[in-house]
Design a protein around this motif. Structure first.
Motif, PDB file in Angstrom:
ATOM      1  N   HIS A 158       0.823  -1.209   0.000  1.00  0.00           N
ATOM      2  CA  HIS A 158       0.000   0.000   0.000  1.00  0.00           C
ATOM      3  C   HIS A 158       0.861   1.266   0.000  1.00  0.00           C
ATOM      4  N   GLN A 159       2.030   1.220   0.625  1.00  0.00           N
ATOM      5  CA  GLN A 159       2.940   2.368   0.557  1.00  0.00           C
ATOM      6  C   GLN A 159       3.402   2.586  -0.878  1.00  0.00           C
ATOM      7  N   ARG A 160       3.715   1.507  -1.570  1.00  0.00           N
ATOM      8  CA  ARG A 160       4.148   1.629  -2.967  1.00  0.00           C
ATOM      9  C   ARG A 160       3.012   2.153  -3.840  1.00  0.00           C
ATOM     10  N   LYS A 161       1.796   1.645  -3.601  1.00  0.00           N
ATOM     11  CA  LYS A 161       0.646   2.131  -4.364  1.00  0.00           C
ATOM     12  C   LYS A 161       0.446   3.620  -4.113  1.00  0.00           C
ATOM     13  N   TYR A 162       0.539   4.021  -2.842  1.00  0.00           N
ATOM     14  CA  TYR A 162       0.358   5.425  -2.491  1.00  0.00           C
ATOM     15  C   TYR A 162       1.414   6.281  -3.173  1.00  0.00           C
ATOM     16  N   SER A 212       2.853  10.202  -7.173  1.00  0.00           N
ATOM     17  CA  SER A 212       3.705  10.607  -8.294  1.00  0.00           C
ATOM     18  C   SER A 212       2.869  10.902  -9.531  1.00  0.00           C
ATOM     19  N   TRP A 213       1.874  10.068  -9.788  1.00  0.00           N
ATOM     20  CA  TRP A 213       0.995  10.274 -10.932  1.00  0.00           C
ATOM     21  C   TRP A 213       0.249  11.593 -10.788  1.00  0.00           C
ATOM     22  N   MET A 214      -0.297  11.848  -9.559  1.00  0.00           N
ATOM     23  CA  MET A 214      -1.046  13.090  -9.329  1.00  0.00           C
ATOM     24  C   MET A 214      -0.141  14.316  -9.497  1.00  0.00           C
ATOM     25  N   LEU A 215       1.088  14.221  -9.017  1.00  0.00           N
ATOM     26  CA  LEU A 215       2.031  15.325  -9.179  1.00  0.00           C
ATOM     27  C   LEU A 215       2.296  15.566 -10.660  1.00  0.00           C
TER      28      LEU A 215
END
Length: 168
Positions: free
Chosen positions: A133-137, A142-145
């Motif tokens: 879940h940390q990796r998903k977050y 990163s995608w949102m940025l």
């Protein structure tokens, strides 16, 4: 220790490039760090690769009568960490070490081996889920940025509007 701090990912390096002492890791073990024990660097190595070595700052711990995943969770406890910290010595807080004898003499209350395995497996699974879940977050963040930067860059007069003119 850099490999441990890099998500517990082993590094492949040429032997003569290592500038410090190493210990051979040739069986399943826990690598327990004796430097700055408050950082709780304990690495479970269930299947070491051929020619695996570790920093001499780690104490390899293996056992046939205890479950290593259970022992790891026990060693990560606040009680054991406080005990190890109280036994550490050194010239400064950043260089305090415990001896291998102190690590090996730490008292852990352990149930039957079957129960140790169940507890160890539970915490291994929980740890894997947390990591996932940390990796998903991190991936979503990163995608949102990236999306935000693209939007800012595409707006006329946006935050990157001046930069576009400089680049053109």
């Amino acid at each position: 220790m850099p490999a441990f701090d890099n998500n517990e990912t082993a590094e492949t390096v040429i032997g003569n490039s290592m500038n410090s002492l190493r210990k051979i890791v040739d069986r399943p073990c826990l690598l327990v760090n004796k430097l700055n024990v408050r950082k709780k660097r304990i690495w479970h190595v269930p299947r070491p690769e051929a020619n695996a070595v570790c920093s001499s700052e780690f104490v390899p711990f293996s056992s046939h009568s205890s479950d290593l995943s259970f022992i790891k969770i026990s060693l990560l406890s606040e009680r054991i960490t406080a005990y190890l910290e109280s036994c550490s010595s050194g010239s400064s807080n950043s260089q305090k070490r415990v001896t291998p004898e102190i690590i090996m003499s730490s008292e852990i209350i352990a149930p039957s081996l079957a129960e140790q395995r169940r507890i160890g497996a539970f915490f291994d699974r929980l740890d894997s889920l947390i990591t996932l879940h940390q990796r998903k977050y991190c991936g979503v963040a990163s995608w949102m940025l990236g999306v935000a930067l693209v939007r800012l860059g595409s707006e006329s007069g946006g935050a990157f509007g001046e930069m576009k003119h400089v680049l053109q």
